[in-house]
Design a protein around this motif. Structure first.
Motif: not given
Length: 324
Positions: A215-226
């Motif tokens: 996620a750190e390598q590829l993503c400009d932005r992300l959501v954390v899901m649980d």
């Protein structure tokens, strides 16, 4: 290779367009009484790499199946490329590339034939299929394997072929569900390189992962899901800055019971987490905290100072690690 993706819209200063390609509001997916996706809001802009980060069972794959127009939403609204997937699923799917968790290649055909036949599904001429196959074989670094049967190929090669195949129709959005699960570290890094090249060319990537480094390598932005919900959203760096410290001190002890050690390091860090095999001390200065631990008379078996990661963010937000 020529660009496998359509030309991107004018980009903002962040390298992405302001055009929203995926928009979900209150999106839900229920299976009986179980809510796999429990009312999430998401926007993905053209040209960005957007990630869903979380452990197995968080709702990531269910969300991707709805975005991929193969599973209808139970509630909320969802627009893909400005269209309604409930009524215009076929038109949307024609403009998507999909990399599923499990490769669905034809193992008895050659690498090239897998690309040629898949291109025909989209109504491409034989000449256009051959042209695109040649470009994608080069992109995936599979030119020397073009006439090899797929079945005996390594997992990394099959994964690269699956990604190449998903680009045959010049998709506007590439959906990747756990793209590197099961691959060895070297194969994962090769695959990251190919995805990074696509990102540089303006392809919109939407991916799920439970690997924080991915996620750190590829993503400009992300959501954390649980548990089917979004618990945080932002760039990897902003999430780490918001929910963690600059460094993490990991302490391992010979004893199995770590709670007494947690009490002895109380006050030496901003936060202390007790995991089954180690203590995590969240601090902005790992060396100074290590010295303070020693001054209190503690003698850990091992001491490691590292930078904070998205896994630390997840632990802070949910009380669990990504691999639980």
């Amino acid at each position: 290779m020529s660009d496998p993706a359509p030309a991107a819209a004018p980009a903002s200063s962040a390298g992405t367009s302001t055009e929203v390609l995926v928009e979900a509001v209150g999106l839900r997916k229920e299976f009986g009484d179980f809510a796999a996706v429990d009312g999430i809001d998401v926007q993905v802009r053209r040209g960005e790499a957007f990630g869903f980060l979380g452990p197995n069972g968080a709702g990531k794959s269910s969300t991707m199946r709805m975005i991929g127009c193969v599973s209808p939403p139970t509630g909320g609204t969802l627009r893909i490329l400005g269209r309604d997937p409930r009524r215009e699923g076929a038109q949307i799917r024609a403009r998507l590339g999909v990399v599923p968790q499990q490769d669905s290649l034809d193992g008895e055909l050659t690498v090239r034939d897998n690309l040629l036949i898949y291109g025909r599904y989209f109504g491409l001429s034989r000449a256009e299929c051959r042209r695109r196959a040649d470009e994608l074989l080069e992109f995936a670094n599979l030119v020397d394997r073009a006439d090899s049967i797929v079945e005996p190929l390594s997992g990394g090669m099959k994964r690269r072929l699956t990604i190449a195949r998903s680009l045959v129709n010049d998709p506007e959005i590439l959906l990747l569900d756990e793209p590197t699960t099961g691959l060895d570290p070297q194969a994962r890094h090769v695959l990251w390189d190919r995805l990074f090249r696509l990102k540089r060319r303006g392809v919109t990537l939407v991916l799920t992962t439970h690997y924080m480094d991915e996620a750190e390598q590829l993503c400009d932005r992300l959501v954390v899901m649980d548990g089917g919900r979004i618990v945080a959203e932002g760039s990897p760096r902003s999430l780490i800055e918001r929910y963690s410290t600059r460094e993490v001190l990991e302490l391992r002890f010979a004893e199995e019971e770590l709670a007494p050690f947690a009490e002895q390091v109380e006050g030496l860090a901003q936060r202390v987490e007790v995991l089954p095999d180690r203590l995590l001390l969240y601090t902005d200065d790992g060396d100074a905290t290590t010295s303070a631990v020693v001054e209190r008379g503690l003698r850990p078996l091992s001491v490691l100072t590292r930078r904070s990661t998205l896994e630390d963010v997840f632990l802070r937000l949910t009380g669990r690690t990504l691999v639980d």
